[in-house]
Design a protein around this motif. Structure first.
Motif, PDB file in Angstrom:
ATOM      1  N   GLN A  69       0.819  -1.205   0.000  1.00 44.85           N
ATOM      2  CA  GLN A  69       0.000   0.000   0.000  1.00 44.85           C
ATOM      3  C   GLN A  69       0.858   1.262   0.000  1.00 44.85           C
ATOM      4  OE1 GLN A  69      -3.935  -0.850   2.336  1.00 44.85           O
ATOM      5  NE2 GLN A  69      -2.265  -1.979   3.308  1.00 44.85           N
ATOM      6  N   LEU A  70       1.945   1.248   0.772  1.00 37.42           N
ATOM      7  CA  LEU A  70       2.861   2.380   0.795  1.00 37.42           C
ATOM      8  C   LEU A  70       3.470   2.599  -0.584  1.00 37.42           C
ATOM      9  CD1 LEU A  70       4.387   4.599   2.291  1.00 37.42           C
ATOM     10  CD2 LEU A  70       6.066   2.871   2.965  1.00 37.42           C
ATOM     11  N   LYS A  71       3.906   1.528  -1.214  1.00 37.05           N
ATOM     12  CA  LYS A  71       4.488   1.641  -2.554  1.00 37.05           C
ATOM     13  C   LYS A  71       3.461   2.173  -3.550  1.00 37.05           C
ATOM     14  CE  LYS A  71       6.909  -0.843  -6.173  1.00 37.05           C
ATOM     15  NZ  LYS A  71       7.495  -2.110  -6.610  1.00 37.05           N
ATOM     16  N   ALA A  72       2.234   1.678  -3.494  1.00 28.73           N
ATOM     17  CA  ALA A  72       1.196   2.129  -4.420  1.00 28.73           C
ATOM     18  C   ALA A  72       0.934   3.623  -4.286  1.00 28.73           C
ATOM     19  CB  ALA A  72      -0.095   1.339  -4.182  1.00 28.73           C
ATOM     20  N   VAL A  73       0.861   4.113  -3.054  1.00 27.77           N
ATOM     21  CA  VAL A  73       0.617   5.540  -2.819  1.00 27.77           C
ATOM     22  C   VAL A  73       1.812   6.362  -3.291  1.00 27.77           C
ATOM     23  CG1 VAL A  73       0.282   7.297  -1.032  1.00 27.77           C
ATOM     24  CG2 VAL A  73      -1.017   5.170  -0.941  1.00 27.77           C
ATOM     25  N   CYS A  74       3.013   5.924  -2.960  1.00 27.70           N
ATOM     26  CA  CYS A  74       4.223   6.670  -3.349  1.00 27.70           C
ATOM     27  C   CYS A  74       4.395   6.716  -4.858  1.00 27.70           C
ATOM     28  CB  CYS A  74       5.452   6.061  -2.687  1.00 27.70           C
ATOM     29  SG  CYS A  74       5.537   6.375  -0.906  1.00 27.70           S
ATOM     30  N   VAL A  75       4.138   5.617  -5.534  1.00 27.16           N
ATOM     31  CA  VAL A  75       4.252   5.588  -6.992  1.00 27.16           C
ATOM     32  C   VAL A  75       3.196   6.493  -7.623  1.00 27.16           C
ATOM     33  CG1 VAL A  75       3.935   4.116  -9.028  1.00 27.16           C
ATOM     34  CG2 VAL A  75       5.372   3.333  -7.134  1.00 27.16           C
ATOM     35  N   HIS A  76       1.961   6.391  -7.156  1.00 30.78           N
ATOM     36  CA  HIS A  76       0.866   7.183  -7.725  1.00 30.78           C
ATOM     37  C   HIS A  76       1.129   8.688  -7.610  1.00 30.78           C
ATOM     38  CE1 HIS A  76      -3.251   7.952  -9.045  1.00 30.78           C
ATOM     39  NE2 HIS A  76      -3.258   8.910  -8.126  1.00 30.78           N
ATOM     40  N   TYR A  77       1.650   9.113  -6.470  1.00 33.01           N
ATOM     41  CA  TYR A  77       1.869  10.537  -6.232  1.00 33.01           C
ATOM     42  C   TYR A  77       3.327  10.960  -6.470  1.00 33.01           C
ATOM     43  CZ  TYR A  77      -2.852  10.950  -4.606  1.00 33.01           C
ATOM     44  OH  TYR A  77      -4.237  10.949  -4.546  1.00 33.01           O
ATOM     45  N   HIS A  78       4.132  10.077  -7.027  1.00 35.73           N
ATOM     46  CA  HIS A  78       5.534  10.374  -7.373  1.00 35.73           C
ATOM     47  C   HIS A  78       6.314  10.898  -6.175  1.00 35.73           C
ATOM     48  CE1 HIS A  78       4.295   9.799 -11.510  1.00 35.73           C
ATOM     49  NE2 HIS A  78       3.323  10.654 -11.310  1.00 35.73           N
ATOM     50  N   LEU A  79       6.111  10.266  -5.035  1.00 34.53           N
ATOM     51  CA  LEU A  79       6.841  10.648  -3.830  1.00 34.53           C
ATOM     52  C   LEU A  79       8.224  10.015  -3.852  1.00 34.53           C
ATOM     53  CD1 LEU A  79       3.972  10.149  -1.222  1.00 34.53           C
ATOM     54  CD2 LEU A  79       4.730  12.285  -2.279  1.00 34.53           C
ATOM     55  N   PHE A  80       9.205  10.729  -3.394  1.00 37.33           N
ATOM     56  CA  PHE A  80      10.582  10.239  -3.244  1.00 37.33           C
ATOM     57  C   PHE A  80      11.246   9.840  -4.565  1.00 37.33           C
ATOM     58  CE2 PHE A  80       8.164   9.019   0.606  1.00 37.33           C
ATOM     59  CZ  PHE A  80       8.678  10.007   1.421  1.00 37.33           C
ATOM     60  N   GLU A  81      10.905  10.530  -5.626  1.00 38.03           N
ATOM     61  CA  GLU A  81      11.570  10.245  -6.916  1.00 38.03           C
ATOM     62  C   GLU A  81      12.765  11.132  -7.086  1.00 38.03           C
ATOM     63  OE1 GLU A  81       8.624  10.558  -9.977  1.00 38.03           O
ATOM     64  OE2 GLU A  81       7.970   8.515  -9.621  1.00 38.03           O
TER      65      GLU A  81
END
Length: 81
Positions: A69-81
């Motif tokens: 779930q953390l990965k899905a949220v981070c990928v969707h919102y481009h967090l930590f790229e």
């Protein structure tokens, strides 16, 4: 923050991850609460103790769903790229 459809798709059992990510996305400050020495038990803590097999902790931590779930949220919102 209140888009239930996206929240339910990305983090259906992790509202803590959802709200943390939404705070980051919206630039909202946050703080870590220090529970050191806290001996108060909430009704939810007691419930989870007696129903540990059905608690979200069992699903999210033991089955590693928090990671997904953390990965899905981070990928969707481009967090930590």
């Amino acid at each position: 923050v209140t888009d239930y459809e996206i929240a339910a798709r990305l983090a259906p059992a992790a509202d803590d991850i959802w709200f943390w990510a939404m705070a980051l996305v919206n630039g909202t400050g946050h703080r870590l609460v220090d529970y050191t020495g806290c001996t108060n038990y909430t009704l939810d803590s007691i419930y989870q103790y007696f129903h540990s097999d059905s608690a979200l902790t069992h699903q999210n931590v033991k089955e590693k769903r928090n990671d997904k779930q953390l990965k899905a949220v981070c990928v969707h919102y481009h967090l930590f790229e």
